[in-house]
Motif scaffolding. Structure first.
Motif, PDB file in Angstrom:
ATOM      1  N   GLU A  14       0.857  -1.299  -0.014  1.00 37.26           N
ATOM      2  CA  GLU A  14      -0.057  -0.159   0.039  1.00 37.26           C
ATOM      3  C   GLU A  14       0.847   1.241  -0.020  1.00 37.26           C
ATOM      4  OE1 GLU A  14      -2.532  -0.257   3.499  1.00 37.26           O
ATOM      5  OE2 GLU A  14      -3.479  -1.807   2.427  1.00 37.26           O
ATOM      6  N   THR A  15       1.994   1.299   0.769  1.00 39.22           N
ATOM      7  CA  THR A  15       2.973   2.387   0.796  1.00 39.22           C
ATOM      8  C   THR A  15       3.822   2.521  -0.306  1.00 39.22           C
ATOM      9  OG1 THR A  15       4.390   1.391   2.162  1.00 39.22           O
ATOM     10  CG2 THR A  15       2.433   2.751   3.576  1.00 39.22           C
ATOM     11  N   GLN A  16       4.075   1.427  -1.070  1.00 43.40           N
ATOM     12  CA  GLN A  16       4.941   1.426  -2.138  1.00 43.40           C
ATOM     13  C   GLN A  16       4.928   2.770  -3.188  1.00 43.40           C
ATOM     14  OE1 GLN A  16       7.900  -0.631  -2.080  1.00 43.40           O
ATOM     15  NE2 GLN A  16       8.525   0.891  -3.848  1.00 43.40           N
ATOM     16  N   PRO A  17       3.657   2.854  -3.702  1.00 48.47           N
ATOM     17  CA  PRO A  17       3.464   3.830  -4.583  1.00 48.47           C
ATOM     18  C   PRO A  17       4.002   5.230  -3.903  1.00 48.47           C
ATOM     19  CG  PRO A  17       1.509   2.765  -4.759  1.00 48.47           C
ATOM     20  CD  PRO A  17       2.412   2.124  -3.553  1.00 48.47           C
ATOM     21  N   GLU A  18       3.660   5.510  -2.699  1.00 49.80           N
ATOM     22  CA  GLU A  18       4.148   6.752  -1.966  1.00 49.80           C
ATOM     23  C   GLU A  18       5.513   6.934  -1.935  1.00 49.80           C
ATOM     24  OE1 GLU A  18       2.295   6.573   1.790  1.00 49.80           O
ATOM     25  OE2 GLU A  18       0.117   6.518   0.977  1.00 49.80           O
ATOM     26  N   ARG A  19       6.312   5.608  -1.665  1.00 57.48           N
ATOM     27  CA  ARG A  19       7.782   5.749  -1.686  1.00 57.48           C
ATOM     28  C   ARG A  19       8.400   6.009  -2.919  1.00 57.48           C
ATOM     29  NH1 ARG A  19       9.166   0.401   0.934  1.00 57.48           N
ATOM     30  NH2 ARG A  19       7.043  -0.167   0.698  1.00 57.48           N
ATOM     31  N   ASP A  20       7.679   5.204  -3.962  1.00 53.98           N
ATOM     32  CA  ASP A  20       8.171   5.591  -5.599  1.00 53.98           C
ATOM     33  C   ASP A  20       8.172   7.073  -5.744  1.00 53.98           C
ATOM     34  OD1 ASP A  20       8.640   2.668  -5.469  1.00 53.98           O
ATOM     35  OD2 ASP A  20       6.721   2.471  -6.730  1.00 53.98           O
ATOM     36  N   PHE A  21       6.907   7.654  -5.387  1.00 60.93           N
ATOM     37  CA  PHE A  21       6.807   9.079  -5.609  1.00 60.93           C
ATOM     38  C   PHE A  21       7.823   9.948  -5.087  1.00 60.93           C
ATOM     39  CE2 PHE A  21       4.940  13.373  -4.929  1.00 60.93           C
ATOM     40  CZ  PHE A  21       4.669  13.839  -6.177  1.00 60.93           C
ATOM     41  N   VAL A  22       8.239   9.795  -3.897  1.00 67.04           N
ATOM     42  CA  VAL A  22       9.193  10.607  -3.053  1.00 67.04           C
ATOM     43  C   VAL A  22      10.563  10.185  -3.581  1.00 67.04           C
ATOM     44  CG1 VAL A  22      10.423  10.576  -0.837  1.00 67.04           C
ATOM     45  CG2 VAL A  22       7.921  10.591  -0.787  1.00 67.04           C
ATOM     46  N   GLU A  23      10.884   8.922  -4.085  1.00 69.06           N
ATOM     47  CA  GLU A  23      12.161   8.546  -4.719  1.00 69.06           C
ATOM     48  C   GLU A  23      12.467   9.391  -5.939  1.00 69.06           C
ATOM     49  OE1 GLU A  23      12.745   4.545  -4.772  1.00 69.06           O
ATOM     50  OE2 GLU A  23      12.459   4.264  -2.602  1.00 69.06           O
ATOM     51  N   LEU A  24      11.118   9.492  -6.726  1.00 72.36           N
ATOM     52  CA  LEU A  24      11.208  10.118  -8.123  1.00 72.36           C
ATOM     53  C   LEU A  24      11.587  11.613  -7.873  1.00 72.36           C
ATOM     54  CD1 LEU A  24      10.616  10.516 -11.074  1.00 72.36           C
ATOM     55  CD2 LEU A  24       8.203  10.888 -10.480  1.00 72.36           C
ATOM     56  N   ILE A  25      10.817  12.212  -6.904  1.00 70.55           N
ATOM     57  CA  ILE A  25      10.981  13.814  -6.378  1.00 70.55           C
ATOM     58  C   ILE A  25      12.366  13.677  -5.993  1.00 70.55           C
ATOM     59  CG2 ILE A  25      10.504  15.545  -4.884  1.00 70.55           C
ATOM     60  CD1 ILE A  25       8.234  15.013  -7.070  1.00 70.55           C
ATOM     61  N   ASP A  26      12.850  13.133  -5.174  1.00 70.17           N
ATOM     62  CA  ASP A  26      14.353  13.223  -4.569  1.00 70.17           C
ATOM     63  C   ASP A  26      15.411  13.137  -5.625  1.00 70.17           C
ATOM     64  OD1 ASP A  26      16.161  13.085  -2.285  1.00 70.17           O
ATOM     65  OD2 ASP A  26      16.810  11.208  -2.994  1.00 70.17           O
ATOM     66  N   ARG A  27      15.095  12.233  -6.743  1.00 69.00           N
ATOM     67  CA  ARG A  27      15.869  12.267  -8.039  1.00 69.00           C
ATOM     68  C   ARG A  27      15.960  13.436  -8.764  1.00 69.00           C
ATOM     69  NH1 ARG A  27      14.183   6.772  -8.529  1.00 69.00           N
ATOM     70  NH2 ARG A  27      12.921   7.581 -10.164  1.00 69.00           N
ATOM     71  N   ASP A  28      14.692  13.824  -8.896  1.00 68.66           N
ATOM     72  CA  ASP A  28      14.470  15.283  -9.735  1.00 68.66           C
ATOM     73  C   ASP A  28      15.334  16.222  -8.996  1.00 68.66           C
ATOM     74  OD1 ASP A  28      13.371  16.425 -12.213  1.00 68.66           O
ATOM     75  OD2 ASP A  28      12.559  17.489 -10.552  1.00 68.66           O
ATOM     76  N   ILE A  29      15.083  16.500  -7.793  1.00 67.59           N
ATOM     77  CA  ILE A  29      15.903  17.567  -7.100  1.00 67.59           C
ATOM     78  C   ILE A  29      17.348  17.310  -6.999  1.00 67.59           C
ATOM     79  CG2 ILE A  29      16.185  18.471  -4.747  1.00 67.59           C
ATOM     80  CD1 ILE A  29      13.220  17.992  -4.058  1.00 67.59           C
ATOM     81  N   ALA A  30      17.809  16.127  -7.042  1.00 59.37           N
ATOM     82  CA  ALA A  30      19.167  15.999  -7.047  1.00 59.37           C
ATOM     83  C   ALA A  30      19.827  16.467  -8.402  1.00 59.37           C
ATOM     84  CB  ALA A  30      19.529  14.516  -6.359  1.00 59.37           C
ATOM     85  N   GLN A  31      18.966  15.769  -9.532  1.00 62.63           N
ATOM     86  CA  GLN A  31      19.540  16.044 -10.778  1.00 62.63           C
ATOM     87  C   GLN A  31      19.292  17.406 -11.408  1.00 62.63           C
ATOM     88  OE1 GLN A  31      17.589  12.799 -12.981  1.00 62.63           O
ATOM     89  NE2 GLN A  31      18.910  11.357 -11.942  1.00 62.63           N
ATOM     90  N   HIS A  32      18.152  18.183 -10.718  1.00 65.54           N
ATOM     91  CA  HIS A  32      18.065  19.398 -11.446  1.00 65.54           C
ATOM     92  C   HIS A  32      17.605  20.453 -10.147  1.00 65.54           C
ATOM     93  CE1 HIS A  32      18.027  17.734 -15.537  1.00 65.54           C
ATOM     94  NE2 HIS A  32      16.984  16.620 -14.965  1.00 65.54           N
ATOM     95  N   PRO A  33      18.588  20.712  -9.639  1.00 60.85           N
ATOM     96  CA  PRO A  33      18.340  21.550  -8.239  1.00 60.85           C
ATOM     97  C   PRO A  33      17.785  22.934  -8.824  1.00 60.85           C
ATOM     98  CG  PRO A  33      20.617  21.289  -8.624  1.00 60.85           C
ATOM     99  CD  PRO A  33      19.807  20.243  -9.489  1.00 60.85           C
ATOM    100  N   GLU A  34      18.208  23.292 -10.205  1.00 62.22           N
ATOM    101  CA  GLU A  34      17.839  24.948 -10.422  1.00 62.22           C
ATOM    102  C   GLU A  34      16.465  24.749 -10.729  1.00 62.22           C
ATOM    103  OE1 GLU A  34      18.032  22.075 -14.238  1.00 62.22           O
ATOM    104  OE2 GLU A  34      19.269  22.249 -12.368  1.00 62.22           O
TER     105      GLU A  34
END
Length: 65
Positions: A14-34
């Motif tokens: 049940e929580t996997q989609p939430e974790r996947d979303f947070v990981e996606l946001i985390d990667r995006d922030i790390a790759q594109h902080p601008e």
């Protein structure tokens, strides 16, 4: 007293989609902080306005019951 048993695997699924979303946001922030921008104060004010109207609606509905 009865206890409710919950499957750990089910809870994880049940929580996997939430974790996947947070990981996606985390990667995006790390790759594109601008891309990070401040949130305008007016947007928070709109959120508050919507929240307050919704609270009023829910209170009115509860009184009708």
């Amino acid at each position: 007293m009865s206890q409710k048993v919950v499957s750990l695997d089910r809870k994880r699924a049940e929580t996997q989609p939430e974790r996947d979303f947070v990981e996606l946001i985390d990667r995006d922030i790390a790759q594109h902080p601008e891309r990070i921008r401040p949130i305008p104060r007016t947007l928070f004010e709109r959120f508050d306005s919507i929240k307050n109207r919704m609270h009023t609606i829910l209170e009115a509905e509860a009184k009708e019951m």
